[in-house]
Design an enzyme around this catalytic site. Structure first.
Site, PDB file in Angstrom:
ATOM      1  N   SER A 178       0.858  -1.185   0.000  1.00  0.00           N
ATOM      2  CA  SER A 178       0.000   0.000   0.000  1.00  0.00           C
ATOM      3  C   SER A 178       0.887   1.225   0.000  1.00  0.00           C
ATOM      4  O   SER A 178       2.071   1.155   0.373  1.00  0.00           O
ATOM      5  CB  SER A 178      -0.884  -0.009   1.261  1.00  0.00           C
ATOM      6  OG  SER A 178      -1.530   1.225   1.444  1.00  0.00           O
ATOM      7  N   TYR A 191      -2.363  -1.175  10.419  1.00  0.00           N
ATOM      8  CA  TYR A 191      -2.276  -1.402   8.976  1.00  0.00           C
ATOM      9  C   TYR A 191      -0.906  -0.984   8.433  1.00  0.00           C
ATOM     10  O   TYR A 191      -0.218  -1.774   7.781  1.00  0.00           O
ATOM     11  CB  TYR A 191      -3.396  -0.656   8.255  1.00  0.00           C
ATOM     12  CG  TYR A 191      -3.471  -0.958   6.781  1.00  0.00           C
ATOM     13  CD1 TYR A 191      -3.951  -2.186   6.336  1.00  0.00           C
ATOM     14  CD2 TYR A 191      -3.065  -0.031   5.829  1.00  0.00           C
ATOM     15  CE1 TYR A 191      -4.026  -2.482   4.982  1.00  0.00           C
ATOM     16  CE2 TYR A 191      -3.136  -0.318   4.476  1.00  0.00           C
ATOM     17  CZ  TYR A 191      -3.620  -1.538   4.060  1.00  0.00           C
ATOM     18  OH  TYR A 191      -3.680  -1.830   2.717  1.00  0.00           O
TER      19      TYR A 191
END
Length: 330
Positions: A178, A191
């Site tokens: 990401s 995350y």
């Protein structure tokens, strides 16, 4: 020490010339051609929705032999994907794998290898989860769940496929990270820590696999409208429900946002499978270590460029130099 790229290293020949550290970064977002993936076997995790589901369909339509994995079979998503494959005569098989299960990973990968008649060509570690909220409110259940899925899961899959890839002296591992694996926004829980870990795992693995002819590419998507937002909201609400206020009371504004997040806007999630397909179709020895994917801002690009330069400056002349230079020379 002379810079060595992967192709020349594996052929036993030295390459000369200056090293372009920026070659590890690809900025293209226009997908002009549809690569032919005929003859490629691809195993993908997390195929019930999102990038995994789209990639399974896309790669199969481009001629690949696809093993689409997901957990908790039987389930409607698996039946839909199997029916689509039957209707379109696609070489696509659904296999049950929960990446948090040692047993399912081992059995599922063995099933795919047997059905393929040999080692898997491409592993795509796509399965992932997210919780929201400040780091203080992430209890150990949420922390372990996020790391077990986003970091330990890919490691289980990598260990399962690598012996066959090493025997074949070829292969490609694509890990879906990401933008938040290189830059940090507050209140995304564990995350970013997991994606930072996945980035480090991927780069270290890329160096170590150079002598075996196996490449690693990290896909770094920006925000896209997939089910990760809905699932993260559900995870965050469950986290709040089991919290007693000891930790949540310090962050009222951030906690108030939990369970309400949306993201991705009008971006097209197919950007990610298209980028993956481009990487798969590239000649061995030319694939980038990192591939940023988003039609808008890519804040991680300067970081990727700088860290590539730092790695080469630090280790390029060391005993690890041939591996490091090979990964960063394109």
């Amino acid at each position: 020490m002379t810079a060595i790229n992967r192709r020349s290293l594996l052929a036993g020949a030295a390459a000369t010339g200056a090293l372009a550290a920026a070659a590890t970064v690809t900025t293209q977002d226009v997908f002009a051609a549809t690569p032919d993936l005929s003859g490629k076997s691809v195993l993908i995790t997390g195929c019930s929705t999102g990038f995994g589901r789209l990639a399974a369909e896309h790669f199969a339509r481009q001629g690949a032999k696809v093993f689409a994995t997901m957990r908790n079979l039987p389930r409607p998503e698996a039946e839909e994907l199997s029916a689509l494959a039957l209707n379109e005569n696609l070489d696509l098989q659904v296999i049950e794998i929960d990446v948090m299960s040692d047993t399912q990973v081992e059995q599922g990968v063995k099933q795919a290898i047997a059905a393929n008649g040999g080692p898997i060509d491409v592993l795509i570690n796509n399965a992932g989860i997210s919780y929201g909220g400040p780091l203080e409110i992430q209890d150990m259940a949420a922390t372990l769940h996020t790391f077990d899925t986003n970091v330990f899961g890919p490691q289980r899959m990598i260990r399962a496929v690598l012996p066959g890839m090493r025997e074949a002296k070829s292969g490609l591992i694509i890990n879906v990270s990401s933008q938040l694996g290189r830059v940090i926004a507050p209140s995304y829980g564990m995350y970013s820590p997991t994606k930072f870990a996945l980035e480090a795992l991927s780069e270290g693995l890329a160096y170590e696999l150079v002598p075996h002819g196996i490449e690693v590419t990290v896909i770094e998507p920006g925000g896209y409208p997939t089910m990760i937002w809905k699932n993260a909201n559900e995870n965050s609400v469950a986290l709040l429900e089991r919290s007693d206020g000891t930790h949540t009371s310090g962050y009222p504004a951030l906690v108030n946002q939990l369970g309400k997040r949306t993201g991705g806007g009008s971006t097209d999630p197919m950007d990610v499978p298209r980028a993956m397909a481009e990487v798969i179709a590239m000649p061995a020895g030319t694939r980038p270590l990192r591939r940023a994917v988003h039609p808008g801002s890519k804040p991680q690009l300067p970081i990727n460029e700088l860290t590539a330069k730092v790695q080469v400056d630090w280790l390029g002349q060391s005993p690890f130099g041939p591996w490091v230079n090979a990964v960063h020379s394109g």
